[in-house]
Each structure stands twice: as C-alpha cells, then as structure tokens.
Design a protein around this motif. Sequence first.
Motif, mmCIF file in Angstrom:
data_model
loop_
_atom_site.group_PDB
_atom_site.id
_atom_site.type_symbol
_atom_site.label_atom_id
_atom_site.label_comp_id
_atom_site.label_asym_id
_atom_site.label_seq_id
_atom_site.Cartn_x
_atom_site.Cartn_y
_atom_site.Cartn_z
ATOM 1 N N ALA A 94 32.209 16.670 2.002
ATOM 2 C CA ALA A 94 32.239 15.694 3.082
ATOM 3 C C ALA A 94 31.292 14.545 2.795
ATOM 4 O O ALA A 94 31.623 13.390 3.023
ATOM 5 N N ALA A 95 30.111 14.862 2.282
ATOM 6 C CA ALA A 95 29.156 13.814 1.924
ATOM 7 C C ALA A 95 29.727 12.948 0.819
ATOM 8 O O ALA A 95 29.583 11.730 0.833
ATOM 9 N N ASP A 96 30.402 13.564 -0.135
ATOM 10 C CA ASP A 96 31.014 12.800 -1.214
ATOM 11 C C ASP A 96 32.088 11.866 -0.667
ATOM 12 O O ASP A 96 32.215 10.737 -1.102
ATOM 13 N N GLY A 97 32.888 12.341 0.280
ATOM 14 C CA GLY A 97 33.923 11.517 0.886
ATOM 15 C C GLY A 97 33.330 10.313 1.603
ATOM 16 O O GLY A 97 33.841 9.202 1.494
ATOM 17 N N ALA A 98 32.232 10.525 2.301
ATOM 18 C CA ALA A 98 31.555 9.432 2.996
ATOM 19 C C ALA A 98 31.025 8.419 1.989
ATOM 20 O O ALA A 98 31.159 7.204 2.185
ATOM 21 N N GLU A 99 30.436 8.916 0.930
ATOM 22 C CA GLU A 99 29.904 8.030 -0.106
ATOM 23 C C GLU A 99 31.029 7.274 -0.802
ATOM 24 O O GLU A 99 30.923 6.072 -1.051
ATOM 25 N N LEU A 100 32.103 7.967 -1.110
ATOM 26 C CA LEU A 100 33.253 7.314 -1.758
ATOM 27 C C LEU A 100 33.863 6.258 -0.847
ATOM 28 O O LEU A 100 34.281 5.192 -1.321
ATOM 29 N N TYR A 101 33.934 6.524 0.432
ATOM 30 C CA TYR A 101 34.453 5.554 1.398
ATOM 31 C C TYR A 101 33.681 4.244 1.286
ATOM 32 O O TYR A 101 34.253 3.164 1.376
ATOM 33 N N LYS A 102 32.374 4.352 1.048
ATOM 34 C CA LYS A 102 31.542 3.160 0.903
ATOM 35 C C LYS A 102 31.695 2.546 -0.486
ATOM 36 O O LYS A 102 31.959 1.351 -0.614
ATOM 37 N N THR A 103 31.526 3.354 -1.519
ATOM 38 C CA THR A 103 31.498 2.802 -2.876
ATOM 39 C C THR A 103 32.852 2.313 -3.365
ATOM 40 O O THR A 103 32.903 1.428 -4.216
ATOM 41 N N LYS A 104 33.921 2.850 -2.829
ATOM 42 C CA LYS A 104 35.262 2.409 -3.236
ATOM 43 C C LYS A 104 35.777 1.281 -2.347
ATOM 44 O O LYS A 104 36.935 0.907 -2.412
ATOM 45 N N THR A 105 34.927 0.741 -1.528
ATOM 46 C CA THR A 105 35.133 -0.444 -0.683
ATOM 47 C C THR A 105 36.073 -0.259 0.500
ATOM 48 O O THR A 105 36.506 -1.239 1.097
ATOM 49 N N CYS A 106 36.380 0.952 0.878
ATOM 50 C CA CYS A 106 37.261 1.194 2.035
ATOM 51 C C CYS A 106 36.713 0.516 3.291
ATOM 52 O O CYS A 106 37.463 -0.047 4.098
ATOM 53 N N TRP A 107 35.401 0.593 3.458
ATOM 54 C CA TRP A 107 34.743 0.080 4.655
ATOM 55 C C TRP A 107 34.926 -1.425 4.807
ATOM 56 O O TRP A 107 34.876 -1.950 5.919
ATOM 57 N N SER A 108 35.160 -2.132 3.693
ATOM 58 C CA SER A 108 35.280 -3.592 3.747
ATOM 59 C C SER A 108 36.378 -4.051 4.701
ATOM 60 O O SER A 108 36.239 -5.088 5.346
ATOM 61 N N CYS A 109 37.449 -3.302 4.781
ATOM 62 C CA CYS A 109 38.560 -3.657 5.669
ATOM 63 C C CYS A 109 38.673 -2.739 6.881
ATOM 64 O O CYS A 109 39.038 -3.186 7.961
ATOM 65 N N HIS A 110 38.370 -1.458 6.688
ATOM 66 C CA HIS A 110 38.571 -0.477 7.755
ATOM 67 C C HIS A 110 37.335 -0.239 8.608
ATOM 68 O O HIS A 110 37.382 0.556 9.543
ATOM 69 N N GLY A 111 36.229 -0.904 8.280
ATOM 70 C CA GLY A 111 34.998 -0.793 9.057
ATOM 71 C C GLY A 111 34.091 0.311 8.542
ATOM 72 O O GLY A 111 34.564 1.316 8.026
ATOM 73 N N LYS A 112 32.793 0.093 8.685
ATOM 74 C CA LYS A 112 31.813 1.076 8.204
ATOM 75 C C LYS A 112 31.978 2.428 8.874
ATOM 76 O O LYS A 112 31.690 3.454 8.278
ATOM 77 N N ASP A 113 32.458 2.434 10.115
ATOM 78 C CA ASP A 113 32.641 3.689 10.843
ATOM 79 C C ASP A 113 34.084 4.184 10.780
ATOM 80 O O ASP A 113 34.428 5.176 11.410
ATOM 81 N N ALA A 114 34.939 3.478 10.046
ATOM 82 C CA ALA A 114 36.372 3.787 9.908
ATOM 83 C C ALA A 114 37.117 3.643 11.232
ATOM 84 O O ALA A 114 38.266 4.044 11.350
ATOM 85 N N LYS A 115 36.476 3.025 12.218
ATOM 86 C CA LYS A 115 37.075 2.840 13.546
ATOM 87 C C LYS A 115 37.248 1.373 13.917
ATOM 88 O O LYS A 115 37.908 1.059 14.895
#
Length: 108
Positions: free
Chosen positions: A26-47
Amino acid sequence: MLKKVNIALSSVVLLVATGIGTQAQAADGAELYKTKTCWSCHGKDAKTPIMPIYPKLAGQNADYAFNQMKDIKSGARSNGQTAAMKGVMGLVNEEEMRAIADWLSTQE
C-alpha cells in the motif's frame, strides 16, 4: 548457506501471510501514485482532479482501475479521455499499475 535462504524465504512468507507485506505494498502504491505523476491530474488525494472531466480515483475498485490502466496502455481503450493518459502509462509496468490500483481502492 541454503539454511539461511530457507529461513529468509520463510520470513517473507510469514510477513505476507500476516498482512505486514500488504502495508508495504500500500505504501508503494501511494509512492508510485506520486512518482508516476498520477496526482498531477487526479489530485494529491485522488479525489480532486484538476478538471471536472477527469475521474476521481479514490475508492475505485482495484480490479477495475487496474484493467482500465492496462487497456489504456495497450490501446484497447482509446476514447477521448485516454489521450492524456496514453503517454503517462508508458511510465508504469503492470506490477506498478497493480500497486497503484490496490492503493487507490483503500482511499476514501
């Protein structure tokens, strides 16, 4: 030497069986969400995506999210919304997609 390897392997199996390994994933998924730039469009909280047409990912079913990522990467899903994602999907492999999808499913 073989005994040490067997003990180490047994420890890993025990960690995963007791759920300690899932916390790391789960921690890896959270880190990957950040490092793979998902947050750039989907938001830091994914919401809170940056545009209303981008989906909120928090709480999404893990298998659904994983399959959507795979389909976008392979080109099986290629509607208007996927154009921006297509380039980003080159940054992740299937194992990383699974970790991100699993993490997203735990977010509320």
